[in-house]
Each structure stands twice: as structure tokens, then as C-alpha cells.
Design an enzyme around this catalytic site. Structure first.
Site, mmCIF file in Angstrom:
data_model
loop_
_atom_site.group_PDB
_atom_site.id
_atom_site.type_symbol
_atom_site.label_atom_id
_atom_site.label_comp_id
_atom_site.label_asym_id
_atom_site.label_seq_id
_atom_site.Cartn_x
_atom_site.Cartn_y
_atom_site.Cartn_z
ATOM 1 N N HIS A 45 0.781 -1.137 0.003
ATOM 2 C CA HIS A 45 -0.086 -0.117 0.329
ATOM 3 C C HIS A 45 0.956 1.248 0.006
ATOM 4 O O HIS A 45 1.763 1.357 0.850
ATOM 5 C CB HIS A 45 -0.841 -0.088 1.210
ATOM 6 C CG HIS A 45 -1.845 -0.899 1.170
ATOM 7 N ND1 HIS A 45 -2.585 -1.714 2.315
ATOM 8 C CD2 HIS A 45 -2.626 -1.341 -0.024
ATOM 9 C CE1 HIS A 45 -3.521 -2.800 1.918
ATOM 10 N NE2 HIS A 45 -3.677 -2.459 0.489
ATOM 11 N N GLU A 69 1.695 3.801 3.161
ATOM 12 C CA GLU A 69 2.209 3.239 4.299
ATOM 13 C C GLU A 69 3.896 3.619 4.502
ATOM 14 O O GLU A 69 4.455 2.393 4.253
ATOM 15 C CB GLU A 69 1.758 1.889 4.477
ATOM 16 C CG GLU A 69 0.205 2.027 4.613
ATOM 17 C CD GLU A 69 -0.727 0.446 4.323
ATOM 18 O OE1 GLU A 69 0.038 -0.502 4.389
ATOM 19 O OE2 GLU A 69 -1.723 0.650 4.397
ATOM 20 N N ARG A 116 -3.362 5.047 -2.136
ATOM 21 C CA ARG A 116 -3.000 3.658 -1.394
ATOM 22 C C ARG A 116 -2.746 2.659 -2.526
ATOM 23 O O ARG A 116 -1.953 1.711 -2.443
ATOM 24 C CB ARG A 116 -4.339 3.240 -0.703
ATOM 25 C CG ARG A 116 -4.568 1.805 -0.314
ATOM 26 C CD ARG A 116 -5.698 1.746 0.147
ATOM 27 N NE ARG A 116 -6.162 0.333 0.509
ATOM 28 C CZ ARG A 116 -6.196 -0.508 1.692
ATOM 29 N NH1 ARG A 116 -5.691 0.101 2.760
ATOM 30 N NH2 ARG A 116 -6.474 -1.719 1.821
ATOM 31 N N HIS A 154 2.517 -3.664 6.933
ATOM 32 C CA HIS A 154 1.527 -2.517 6.627
ATOM 33 C C HIS A 154 1.603 -1.481 7.773
ATOM 34 O O HIS A 154 2.287 -1.848 9.094
ATOM 35 C CB HIS A 154 -0.004 -3.022 6.360
ATOM 36 C CG HIS A 154 0.062 -3.955 5.255
ATOM 37 N ND1 HIS A 154 -0.562 -3.464 4.340
ATOM 38 C CD2 HIS A 154 0.562 -4.974 4.774
ATOM 39 C CE1 HIS A 154 -0.429 -4.258 3.096
ATOM 40 N NE2 HIS A 154 0.220 -5.424 3.510
ATOM 41 N N GLU A 206 0.620 -4.833 11.192
ATOM 42 C CA GLU A 206 0.268 -3.391 10.896
ATOM 43 C C GLU A 206 1.042 -2.511 12.071
ATOM 44 O O GLU A 206 0.647 -2.931 13.081
ATOM 45 C CB GLU A 206 -1.296 -3.262 11.178
ATOM 46 C CG GLU A 206 -2.408 -3.954 10.372
ATOM 47 C CD GLU A 206 -2.646 -3.241 8.920
ATOM 48 O OE1 GLU A 206 -1.921 -1.971 8.954
ATOM 49 O OE2 GLU A 206 -3.192 -3.595 7.938
HETATM 50 ZN ZN LIG Z 1 -1.725 -1.615 4.090
#
Ligand SMILES: [Zn+2]
Ligand SMILES: *[C@@H]1O[C@H](CO)[C@@H](O)[C@H](O)[C@H]1NC(C)=O
Ligand SMILES: *[C@@H]1O[C@H](CO)[C@@H](O)[C@H](O)[C@H]1NC(C)=O
Length: 416
Positions: free
Chosen positions: A176, A179, A232, A301, A376
Site C-alpha cells: 500500500h 504506508e 493507497r 503495513h 500493521e
Molecule cells: Zn496496508
């Protein structure tokens, strides 16, 4: 200026490929609670049909919160909506542009590649070249193929101290685009694997062959630097003339478009026209299939501070979920031992929501790879995707240490 001069000026800008950068001056960020079907439908409508509001997270599920960027010309409308639908909302950020402006360190010249700032794609690739000359026996560049716009997706292969038939591990960074902490942390870990003198790290570093990709969405990443910091997706056009890009982490060939994705090309979670319709997911998946003895796959992420294991397509706890969960608990003890950072732990579907077409699900389902964790990373929303560069090193230290724990624990039970 008279008209002639202005038009010459504009034509010049056009010919130079001048990129106008999106600005977010006085844009506000609200946290919104979604507590009933009507509110959820409203959020989904806004996500799909408004080109003014922007969701930082997806429009969510009932009994969850989401974050929404509201531009100044929508302040009045937003206030009305909030009252009409009895939505609980909280102003988090009054001027989003300030958050973006404070991401990079102020008044510092770019110097040697380090982790005090975020770096652009070509700077990361240049650093690869330096590492290859510095560590010619341990390091080589892997080019897995091109992005839609023709940029190579480069990784570094590490085989420290040489040796054949090692098990392999892949780090997947920045699928993404926005990020940025992903590229920063992945390059930090790469550097640690090569240079750390800590014996635990050295043992793990030498035990595996590593394939490390800081940026697996190069077009999108570049676009976040040149045009829109909040981008993104990738940059391939879609069937909708106005809307560009597919969410790469919904495009993998695994229960494609069966939940947590969008069929609308304008959405941030648009899954693409078909599984692996995007060159970035296609070349990466084809490369992964060729990696011998793959034991570990780690996508990085942000944000939310969650350590996730497959699957996103089902709430059921499949394969070696329980094994991985136990390892994850130990990893998070390590992670929080530095700065007290706390993460949640669980399967993707259970800890966030059903989401299909993610790379980690495909790897687990197709290749039965033993050790699969998706991070994350920081934070939980104060800065979100715009984590100040001053947090790169702390984030990287805690995440990297937790990876070492994961692999040590996996070795102990014979799965890595
Ligand atoms: Zn992501
Ligand atoms: C690790 O050890 C090497 C060789 O002894 C030394 O040159 C290097 O500076 C050390 N690195 C760190 C980060 O301490
Ligand atoms: C994966 O785990 C199984 C045990 O569940 C083990 O037998 C196998 O060797 C592991 N695969 C690799 C490549 O280490």
C-alpha cells in the site's frame, strides 16, 4: 502578466510534466462511530460516490470507528449529516496538511541513507547498489519484474556467510503506497540483518536466505511523493475513466472479491478486474513460487498496531493458526519490552474484518508456508499513515526484535 505570457507559462508547465501536488490545508480528520445499518450505508455511500471526503480507514462495520478526512468546502455538509444521522464524531486533526508537513525532519540535508527520514524509491534503489558493493559475497539484487508504469520491483537477496539449501524468508514492504513506515522499517531490518553484532540476530540472519522487498508498489509509492501523499493503490487505469488504481492487497488469487473488497474502481479497496490483473501482484506471486524452501512470509503495513495471521477470507482458524498464535504472543512480549508498545493479535478476519485477496492468504493457502505474519505497525491513529520520521527507529527496533523472536520460537518447534 498578460494572457500570452500566462498561456506560454502554462504550456511550459504542461510540457515539463509538472505534477501538481494535492494539498490538505485546513482539511479536518474526524473519527466517526458507526452504530447502525443506516450509518454504515451512509459511510459506504460516501466512500463510493464522493470525490471530496476521503476515508483513512475503510468505511468499516457496525460498532466500529472509522476516520474520515473532510475538506473545508464540506464542513457544513458534514455537520448536517452528523446531526441528521445521529452520528457520534470526534475532531482528531484540525489541519491535516500540518501532519503531512511534520512527517519529515525539518532543516536537515539529505545525507547517507539512514532512518532519520523517509526516502524516495530511487534513493532506496541507490542504497541497494551501495550494499552490493559493500557486501558483494552476501548480497545480490533481485529484479522480479516491472510495475504497470515500467519501474522494476527490486529486492535484495541475502545469503550471509554463503551456504546452500538454506530455508527462505520473504519480507514484503509497501504494498500500500502511503504506508511509508513499511519501506523505512523493511530497509532498517535489512540493514540489521547485514550489520548487527548481536549474536541472536547474527544466528538468525545467517540461518536463512532472505528476499527483502521494501517497495512492492513502486508506482503508487512514487505517486505519494509527487502527487498525493494519501494514495493507497497502484497506478493502473481501470474501466472507469476517472478512477485509477487497484488495491494490490485485494488482488491476489485467493477467494477473489468474496468479501472486504470493492467492485467499484473508484474505491480504495477496489480488487481489480480479475485475480492478478495487476502486474505488481502477478510478478510478485510468480517470484514467490520460485523461492526454494520458503518458510516465512511477512507483509508490513500500517497502521493500527496489530499482528495478524491468516486468514482474512474466513473467520475459521485454519492450518497452524494455534501454533502461530502462541508464537505471536511471545513475539509481542518482545515487541512491547522496548517502549511499551502494545499490539493486538489474531487472524485477519477476526481482528479487523473479512478481507479477501491478500497476499498472505494466498501464500498460506497455495504454498502452505509455515510462518506467516502480517504487521500493521505504528501507530493507532494519532498520525496514522503519516508517522513522523522521528518514530522510524523505535518502530523498527521493536518490530525487528519481534521477528527474531518469531523465528527463534518457530525453530524451537521445528517449523522454520
Ligand atoms: Zn496496508
Ligand atoms: C560489528 O563488528 C564489526 C567487526 O568487529 C565492527 O567493525 C562494527 O563496527 C560492529 N558494528 C556495530 C554496529 O557495532
Ligand atoms: C513446516 O512445518 C512442518 C511441521 O508442521 C515441518 O515438518 C516442515 O519441515 C516445515 N517446513 C519447513 C520448510 O521447515
Amino acid at each position: 502578466m498578460d494572457l500570452k505570457i500566462i498561456s506560454v507559462f502554462l504550456i511550459t508547465l504542461f510540457l515539463c510534466g509538472f505534477a501538481e501536488k494535492a494539498r490538505f490545508d485546513h482539511y479536518r480528520v474526524y473519527e466517526v462511530s458507526i452504530n447502525n445499518d443506516e450509518q454504515l450505508s451512509l459511510m459506504r455511500e460516501i466512500e463510493s460516490y464522493s470525490d471530496s471526503y476521503q476515508f483513512i480507514e475503510k468505511s468499516g462495520t457496525i460498532n466500529s470507528n472509522t476516520r474520515l478526512i473532510v475538506p473545508p468546502h464540506k464542513f457544513a455538509e458534514f455537520e448536517e449529516i452528523v446531526v441528521r444521522y445521529e452520528i457520534k464524531s470526534r475532531l482528531l486533526i484540525n489541519n491535516f496538511q500540518e501532519i503531512i508537513d511534520n512527517e519529515q525532519p525539518k532543516g536537515m540535508k539529505k545525507g547517507i541513507f539512514d532512518w532519520t527520514r523517509y526516502w524516495e524509491l530511487n534513493e532506496i534503489y541507490e542504497w541497494f547498489n551501495i550494499l552490493v558493493t559493500q557486501f558483494p559475497n552476501d548480497v545480490s539484487i533481485v529484479n522480479i519484474g516491472d510495475s504497470y508504469e515500467g519501474r522494476p520491483i527490486l529486492g535484495l537477496k541475502l545469503n550471509i556467510g554463503g551456504g546452500a539449501n538454506k530455508k527462505s524468508i520473504i519480507f514484503e514492504g509497501t504494498h500500500h503506497a502511503r504506508e511509508w513506515i513499511s519501506a523505512a522499517t523493511v530497509t532498517y531490518m535489512l540493514n540489521e540483518l547485514l550489520t548487527s553484532n548481536n549474536t541472536d540476530v547474527k544466528d538468525i540472519a545467517a540461518a536463512y536466505e532472505w528476499y527483502i522487498f521494501p517497495v512492492t508498489n513502486p508506482d503508487g509509492y512514487l505517486y505519494t511523493w509527487t502527487n498525493n501523499r494519501m494514495w493507497r493503490k497502484n497506478r493502473k487505469p481501470t474501466s472507469n475513466l476517472l478512477c485509477i488504481g487497484t488495491d494490490l492487497n485485494r488482488n491476489w488469487d485467493n477467494f477473489f472479491n468474496q468479501g472486504g473488497t470493492s467492485f467499484n474502481p473508484c474505491d480504495n479497496t477496489y480488487a481489480g478486474s480479475s485475480p492478478f490483473s495487476e502486474p505488481e501482484t502477478k510478478v510478485l506471486s510468480e517470484f514467490i513460487k520460485t523461492v526454494p524452501n520458503l518458510v516465512g512470509y511477512f507483509p508490513f503495513h500500517s497502521y493500527s498496531q496489530i499482528l495478524m495471521v491468516p486468514y482474512g477470507w474466513t473467520h475459521e482458524l485454519l492450518d497452524n493458526y494455534h501454533e502461530l498464535y502462541a508464537i505471536g504472543e511471545k513475539a509481542l512480549e518482545t515487541l512491547s519490552s522496548f517502549y511499551g508498545t502494545t499490539y493486538e493479535l489474531g487472524s485477519i478476519a477476526n481482528v479487523i474484518y473479512i478481507a479477501t485477496g491478500a497476499s498472505i492468504d494466498w501464500v498460506k493457502y497455495e504454498l502452505k508456508t509455515n510462518v506467516t505474519f502480517e504487521y500493521e505497525m505504528r501507530d493507532v491513529g494519532a498520525y496514522g499513515f503519516n508517522l513522523p520520521a522521528s518514530q522510524i527507529i523505535e518502530n523498527s527496533i521493536e518490530v525487528f526484535a519481534s521477528i527474531i523472536t518469531i523465528l527463534q520460537e518457530a525453530q524451537k518447534i521445528g517449523i522454520a
